[in-house]
Design a protein around this motif. Sequence first.
Motif, PDB file in Angstrom:
ATOM      1  N   ALA A 246     -13.189  49.439  10.766  1.00  0.00           N
ATOM      2  CA  ALA A 246     -11.816  49.050  11.078  1.00  0.00           C
ATOM      3  C   ALA A 246     -11.943  47.836  11.971  1.00  0.00           C
ATOM      4  CB  ALA A 246     -11.094  50.179  11.808  1.00  0.00           C
ATOM      5  N   SER A 247     -10.988  46.915  11.895  1.00  0.00           N
ATOM      6  CA  SER A 247     -11.187  45.679  12.637  1.00  0.00           C
ATOM      7  C   SER A 247      -9.883  44.984  12.986  1.00  0.00           C
ATOM      8  CB  SER A 247     -12.054  44.728  11.808  1.00  0.00           C
ATOM      9  OG  SER A 247     -12.246  43.491  12.465  1.00  0.00           O
ATOM     10  N   THR A 248      -9.886  44.325  14.150  1.00  0.00           N
ATOM     11  CA  THR A 248      -8.811  43.404  14.500  1.00  0.00           C
ATOM     12  C   THR A 248      -9.197  41.992  14.069  1.00  0.00           C
ATOM     13  OG1 THR A 248      -9.771  43.094  16.705  1.00  0.00           O
ATOM     14  CG2 THR A 248      -8.039  44.769  16.477  1.00  0.00           C
ATOM     15  N   GLY A 249     -10.376  41.836  13.464  1.00  0.00           N
ATOM     16  CA  GLY A 249     -10.764  40.544  12.919  1.00  0.00           C
ATOM     17  C   GLY A 249     -12.231  40.206  13.021  1.00  0.00           C
ATOM     18  N   ASN A 250     -12.774  40.175  14.233  1.00  0.00           N
ATOM     19  CA  ASN A 250     -14.154  39.730  14.406  1.00  0.00           C
ATOM     20  C   ASN A 250     -15.179  40.696  13.808  1.00  0.00           C
ATOM     21  OD1 ASN A 250     -13.718  37.252  15.684  1.00  0.00           O
ATOM     22  ND2 ASN A 250     -13.471  38.216  17.678  1.00  0.00           N
TER      23      ASN A 250
END
Length: 374
Positions: free
Chosen positions: A86-90
């Motif tokens: 899962a990621s917020t982007g990086n």
Amino acid sequence: MTTHYTGLIERYRSRLPVGEKTPIISLGEGATPLIELVNLPKRIGKNVRLLVKFEGLNPTGSFKDRGMTMAVTKAVEAGSKAIICASTGNTSAAAAAYAARAGITSFVLIPEGKIALGKLSQAMMHGSVVIQIKGNFDAGMRLVQEVAESMPVTIVNSINPFRLQGQKTAAFEIVEELGRAPDFHALPVGNAGNITAHWIGYSEYAGQNTKACVFCQGACAYQQGGGSAKRPVMLGYQAAGAAPFLRGAMVDNPETVATAIRIGHPMSWKQAWTVKEESGGWFDECSDEEILAAQALLARTEGVFCEPASATSVAGVLKSLAQGRIPEGATIVCTLTGHGLKDPDTAIAQSTRPVTVEASREAIEQVITRNMAG
């Protein structure tokens, strides 16, 4: 025989859980610059030594590469054919890149409409299967854990203990570059894995145990000691709209312009509290306005362009210096977790617009004259 730098696993092999036959998956991460700020301390009138560890110069533009080289290396060693996060982007960018390097499949769950385009483009270009969910990062993290129970995929979020083993190497580099540990080390805090990893690294280098290490439960087999018996005071700074450590409880609907730390249910919750207690440090929060101001200040006074979440460490230190919590004469390192090009839209929105003029020498000279006045 290879003589050029080949990444942090080879550099710190004796301090990491790898063997002679471990298939190393690397993009040459680590060895990022420790930049001493020369203009900012003068501007704020403080007699301190202020340095930034610019992790935005890792291969995919963030500190996540340090953990991902270890997580993917161990996944491949274990025979895994796919990873998930899962990621917020990086994290998605790093997972996608290292999976591509390893020749395995990556699946990334991202919050719909809540990810900076620079980061999304990386995951897409590296061939990851990008799944947008109608929920935030915390919902994505819960789903990843549920899916991994029944599907043949390896989680590479920071709950994977090998991630923190890779990320701890930033502390090794800082001690080696300074010749000792700094007095204070400040980091942005979202999922809280990075502040935990740095403390593990400082503790191992000093030959001391820490209960924050989930990999070894405080008795690390890779602990050899180093050139510094000192450990820094650890400072964790959060965005005010996503600050569970300041609220003393999880935050269900976090919101901040600093998308990389827009996390309300940090996975390393207990470990980060341990870091605070063992180091004698503290948590504090910064408003979005303070974060963006620090980002602009770094770019315009020092030539260092980091993403908003990264600037939270500097914004927090500026606040703590103003409050007198950090004494004069201190050596302070701030981790800048990601490059500013990760989130160009936010940078452009707070910058001066280009000046449009006729294509003539006179018009250009007028612009130069106006901007050099005073």
